[in-house]
Enzyme design. Sequence first.
Site, mmCIF file in Angstrom:
data_model
loop_
_atom_site.group_PDB
_atom_site.id
_atom_site.type_symbol
_atom_site.label_atom_id
_atom_site.label_comp_id
_atom_site.label_asym_id
_atom_site.label_seq_id
_atom_site.Cartn_x
_atom_site.Cartn_y
_atom_site.Cartn_z
ATOM 1 N N ARG A 1 66.801 -13.575 57.064
ATOM 2 C CA ARG A 1 65.980 -14.760 56.807
ATOM 3 C C ARG A 1 66.515 -15.461 55.561
ATOM 4 O O ARG A 1 66.524 -14.889 54.474
ATOM 5 C CB ARG A 1 64.518 -14.345 56.594
ATOM 6 C CG ARG A 1 63.623 -15.493 56.184
ATOM 7 C CD ARG A 1 62.151 -15.092 56.115
ATOM 8 N NE ARG A 1 61.379 -16.221 55.629
ATOM 9 C CZ ARG A 1 60.672 -16.225 54.502
ATOM 10 N NH1 ARG A 1 60.587 -15.133 53.736
ATOM 11 N NH2 ARG A 1 60.029 -17.305 54.129
ATOM 12 N N HIS B 1 61.633 -23.427 51.076
ATOM 13 C CA HIS B 1 61.299 -22.316 50.181
ATOM 14 C C HIS B 1 61.366 -22.859 48.750
ATOM 15 O O HIS B 1 62.167 -22.410 47.932
ATOM 16 C CB HIS B 1 62.236 -21.133 50.414
ATOM 17 C CG HIS B 1 61.696 -19.808 49.966
ATOM 18 N ND1 HIS B 1 61.662 -18.688 50.777
ATOM 19 C CD2 HIS B 1 61.141 -19.418 48.790
ATOM 20 C CE1 HIS B 1 61.128 -17.668 50.101
ATOM 21 N NE2 HIS B 1 60.810 -18.089 48.892
ATOM 22 N N GLU C 1 55.115 -19.791 52.200
ATOM 23 C CA GLU C 1 54.010 -19.617 51.254
ATOM 24 C C GLU C 1 53.489 -20.927 50.659
ATOM 25 O O GLU C 1 53.557 -21.136 49.444
ATOM 26 C CB GLU C 1 54.442 -18.669 50.123
ATOM 27 C CG GLU C 1 54.887 -17.316 50.617
ATOM 28 C CD GLU C 1 55.054 -16.285 49.489
ATOM 29 O OE1 GLU C 1 54.948 -16.671 48.311
ATOM 30 O OE2 GLU C 1 55.259 -15.108 49.784
ATOM 31 N N ASN D 1 53.945 -12.583 54.713
ATOM 32 C CA ASN D 1 54.472 -12.009 53.474
ATOM 33 C C ASN D 1 53.373 -11.182 52.835
ATOM 34 O O ASN D 1 52.272 -11.679 52.588
ATOM 35 C CB ASN D 1 54.912 -13.102 52.493
ATOM 36 C CG ASN D 1 56.176 -13.825 52.959
ATOM 37 O OD1 ASN D 1 56.740 -13.508 54.012
ATOM 38 N ND2 ASN D 1 56.614 -14.786 52.171
ATOM 39 N N TYR E 1 52.597 -8.128 49.802
ATOM 40 C CA TYR E 1 53.066 -7.296 48.690
ATOM 41 C C TYR E 1 52.011 -6.350 48.134
ATOM 42 O O TYR E 1 52.314 -5.257 47.700
ATOM 43 C CB TYR E 1 53.568 -8.177 47.534
ATOM 44 C CG TYR E 1 54.855 -8.890 47.867
ATOM 45 C CD1 TYR E 1 56.085 -8.266 47.652
ATOM 46 C CD2 TYR E 1 54.852 -10.168 48.420
ATOM 47 C CE1 TYR E 1 57.280 -8.898 47.974
ATOM 48 C CE2 TYR E 1 56.046 -10.804 48.744
ATOM 49 C CZ TYR E 1 57.251 -10.173 48.522
ATOM 50 O OH TYR E 1 58.426 -10.791 48.843
ATOM 51 N N GLU F 1 58.385 -11.042 54.586
ATOM 52 C CA GLU F 1 58.698 -10.514 53.248
ATOM 53 C C GLU F 1 57.812 -9.328 52.963
ATOM 54 O O GLU F 1 56.594 -9.382 53.172
ATOM 55 C CB GLU F 1 58.438 -11.541 52.128
ATOM 56 C CG GLU F 1 59.447 -12.634 52.012
ATOM 57 C CD GLU F 1 59.154 -13.595 50.854
ATOM 58 O OE1 GLU F 1 58.547 -13.173 49.843
ATOM 59 O OE2 GLU F 1 59.537 -14.762 50.987
HETATM 60 C C1 FCB Z 1 57.288 -14.429 47.263
HETATM 61 C C2 FCB Z 1 58.365 -15.480 47.401
HETATM 62 C C3 FCB Z 1 59.749 -14.949 47.223
HETATM 63 C C4 FCB Z 1 59.820 -13.935 46.108
HETATM 64 C C5 FCB Z 1 58.762 -12.865 46.299
HETATM 65 C C6 FCB Z 1 58.787 -11.779 45.264
HETATM 66 O O1 FCB Z 1 56.117 -15.058 46.845
HETATM 67 O O2 FCB Z 1 58.301 -16.086 48.671
HETATM 68 O O3 FCB Z 1 60.602 -16.033 47.004
HETATM 69 O O4 FCB Z 1 59.710 -14.567 44.890
HETATM 70 O O5 FCB Z 1 57.506 -13.458 46.311
#
Ligand code: FCB
Length: 446
Positions: A79, A123, A168, A295, A297, A352
């Site tokens: 990607r 992006h 995002e 995405n 985290y 992500e």
């Molecule tokens: C996300 C972003 C990516 C990177 C990660 C850690 O929010 O899309 O570019 O910065 O976090």
Amino acid sequence: MTTSAQIFPQGFLWGAATAAYQIEGAWDVDGKGESIWDRFSHTPGKVLDNATGDVACDHYHRFQDDVALMKSLGLQAYRLSVSWPRVLPAGAGKANPKGIAFYDRLIDALLEAGIEPFITLYHWDLPVALQDRGGWANRDIAGWFADYAALMVRALGDRVRYWITLNEPWCVAFLGHHWGVHAPGLRDRRLAIQVVHNTLLSHGMALQAIRAAGGSRTQAGITLNFDAKLPATDNPADQAAADAVLDPNYEWFAEPILRGYYTPRILEDAGPDAPVVQPGDMALISARNDFLGVNYYTGSFYRAAGDKPEQVEMPGTEYTLMNWAVVPQGLTALLKRLSRDSRGRLPLYITENGCSYADEISPDGRIHDAKRVAYLRAHFAAAHEAIQAGVDLRGYFVWSLMDNFEWALGYRQWFGVVAVDYATQKRTIKDSGYYLRDVIAANRVL
Ligand code: FCB
């Protein structure tokens, strides 16, 4: 938990992700226009250490080696994002042939290596020329973005099947326009909430443009960022508390896209700053996507405290260098929720997922990033659990292929499964990179 049966479906796509501004460098060569991140990072005091993406990983000049690296890891998909001002220096109007030629060569190199490209059109590096016309706060951007999308699909759509409109948009709106910590660095809540709507509108228009310019195999979607809000216990009162927490990512973005409306409570929270919506907008915004990029985290926990939800720290929680709690079970919950809310009809990709830790090079020259391996293993297992529960998850992109420019935090976060020595541009595969390679080869959690 890792068990021997954690095999992913046949055809599940494994890959890694990057973004143009974070890796390409070459910020002003071959006719590229200035982006809002060029301008932001060149403004003293905006980025940690005043770091810039001027050179970054120099991927613009080293893409062939980087594709070879991807191939050595066995990546099945990659990607990447296109820098809008590289291909349209003024944002609209005349295209830059040298900019397009770069992506053309990159795509050919990927296909040659047997790697499926997923292109993100936005992006975060808006052409400054468009920012000067109001940028995302100007409703006209939906037309500019759709034209840019059509240009790229005409140029690459014969070889690129997967198109992601925006990455995002929550960050675009709130980090860029409310808190001012990302480009363009504005601090205006009302503007930020209008940007929410304009990014969604731009997505809807771009979907149409991509489909009109692309062939019948074209797959178009968007990537949203989420965090999970989980109950601290399985007590129903705590579940209700977690549900009662406002979830701006979900309610400003997933709800309108999946169901065609902003939730009453998010609009109430916006109050006088609620976005201006024109007739027909919500239908455009909720048009069918071929897939949704997720995405993920981190997550947080809540319990009922009287009639209010209260955030709690769970004992023993691991935190990454970003100070993000490691909450893999949140990924399972999120994927199930998205599947439910789209009535199982929307294929999902994790576009992500990954973590930053301060890596050390050991005397043997290797990078034994055991914590990153553990993070990935736990999240792969969480994704597998969601698939077992019936979620239509089609692929998984680790963030990131390599260490890179982490926006306002410059070069002081390390998300890569490959390390980059910025002084020499030498790449070193971390243990997590070898781990990913082995997981891909086995197509199961190891
Ligand atoms: C996300 C972003 C990516 C990177 C990660 C850690 O929010 O899309 O570019 O910065 O976090």
